[in-house]
Design a protein around this motif. Structure first.
Motif, mmCIF file in Angstrom:
data_model
loop_
_atom_site.group_PDB
_atom_site.id
_atom_site.type_symbol
_atom_site.label_atom_id
_atom_site.label_comp_id
_atom_site.label_asym_id
_atom_site.label_seq_id
_atom_site.Cartn_x
_atom_site.Cartn_y
_atom_site.Cartn_z
ATOM 1 N N ASP A 55 0.813 -1.214 0.000
ATOM 2 C CA ASP A 55 0.000 0.000 0.000
ATOM 3 C C ASP A 55 0.849 1.266 0.000
ATOM 4 N N ILE A 58 0.751 3.552 -3.134
ATOM 5 C CA ILE A 58 -0.415 4.372 -3.431
ATOM 6 C C ILE A 58 -0.484 5.542 -2.451
ATOM 7 N N ASP A 59 -0.460 6.726 -3.021
ATOM 8 C CA ASP A 59 -0.572 7.944 -2.212
ATOM 9 C C ASP A 59 -2.053 8.216 -1.972
ATOM 10 N N PRO A 60 -2.466 8.475 -0.725
ATOM 11 C CA PRO A 60 -3.890 8.710 -0.465
ATOM 12 C C PRO A 60 -4.400 10.055 -0.967
ATOM 13 N N ASN A 63 -1.980 10.506 -7.121
ATOM 14 C CA ASN A 63 -1.073 9.577 -7.774
ATOM 15 C C ASN A 63 -0.866 10.047 -9.209
ATOM 16 N N TYR A 88 -3.238 -1.250 -8.978
ATOM 17 C CA TYR A 88 -3.064 0.007 -8.241
ATOM 18 C C TYR A 88 -4.333 0.851 -8.282
ATOM 19 N N GLN A 91 -6.840 -0.616 -5.904
ATOM 20 C CA GLN A 91 -6.477 -0.343 -4.508
ATOM 21 C C GLN A 91 -6.737 1.121 -4.152
ATOM 22 N N SER A 92 -6.465 2.017 -5.086
ATOM 23 C CA SER A 92 -6.694 3.432 -4.778
ATOM 24 C C SER A 92 -8.180 3.735 -4.658
ATOM 25 N N GLU A 98 -11.287 8.836 -2.513
ATOM 26 C CA GLU A 98 -10.577 8.535 -3.755
ATOM 27 C C GLU A 98 -9.499 9.579 -4.019
ATOM 28 N N PRO A 99 -8.226 9.147 -4.203
ATOM 29 C CA PRO A 99 -7.170 10.115 -4.492
ATOM 30 C C PRO A 99 -7.263 10.609 -5.932
#
Length: 140
Positions: A55, A58-60, A63, A88, A91-92, A98-99
């Protein structure tokens, strides 16, 4: 061999006793089973492990997906393939918020690669998508 000479109604009845035939067949079956060599060798296969990516990739908040002129896709600076991109993105989208996804294809990149990446982003259901670096297309 037991044979019947007839019935009460006067007709002759000839029946063959099949018990010895079945006994011989069972003995042959057992002999075949015993003579077949037991397979004791093993074939070792290195199967890929289906471990989800960490994890930390993945930047919260945001990205960045970029494509260089040779068609290499990068996620936050790390080279990936389309399958990893799909993982990815999934996962995001599972994060509570949602980023933002920033998409930056190079101007010299083939359109087919850009189209494949955009199709993956659309299939994933990303709603926060931004195009970055559009000023590079001003010269074309």
């Amino acid at each position: 061999m037991a044979m019947s000479a007839g019935r009460d109604d006067g007709e002759p009845m000839v029946e063959m006793n099949t018990t010895p035939l079945i006994d011989v067949m069972l003995v042959l079956l057992i002999m075949f089973i015993i003579t077949i060599p037991i397979q004791t060798h093993a074939v070792k296969i290195d199967l890929p492990q289906n471990a989800p990516p960490t994890d930390s990739v993945i930047d919260p908040v945001k990205n960045k997906v970029a494509i260089d002129p040779s068609g290499v896709i990068t996620w936050n600076g790390s080279a990936i393939d389309l399958l990893t991109l799909r993982q990815y993105l999934q996962q995001s989208l599972r994060l509570p918020v949602e980023p933002e996804l920033q998409f930056q294809p190079n101007a010299a990149t083939r359109y087919v690669v850009v189209d494949e990446v955009l199709a993956e982003i659309k299939r994933a259901g990303v709603t926060k998508l931004g195009f970055v670096g559009n000023e590079q297309y001003g010269n074309f």
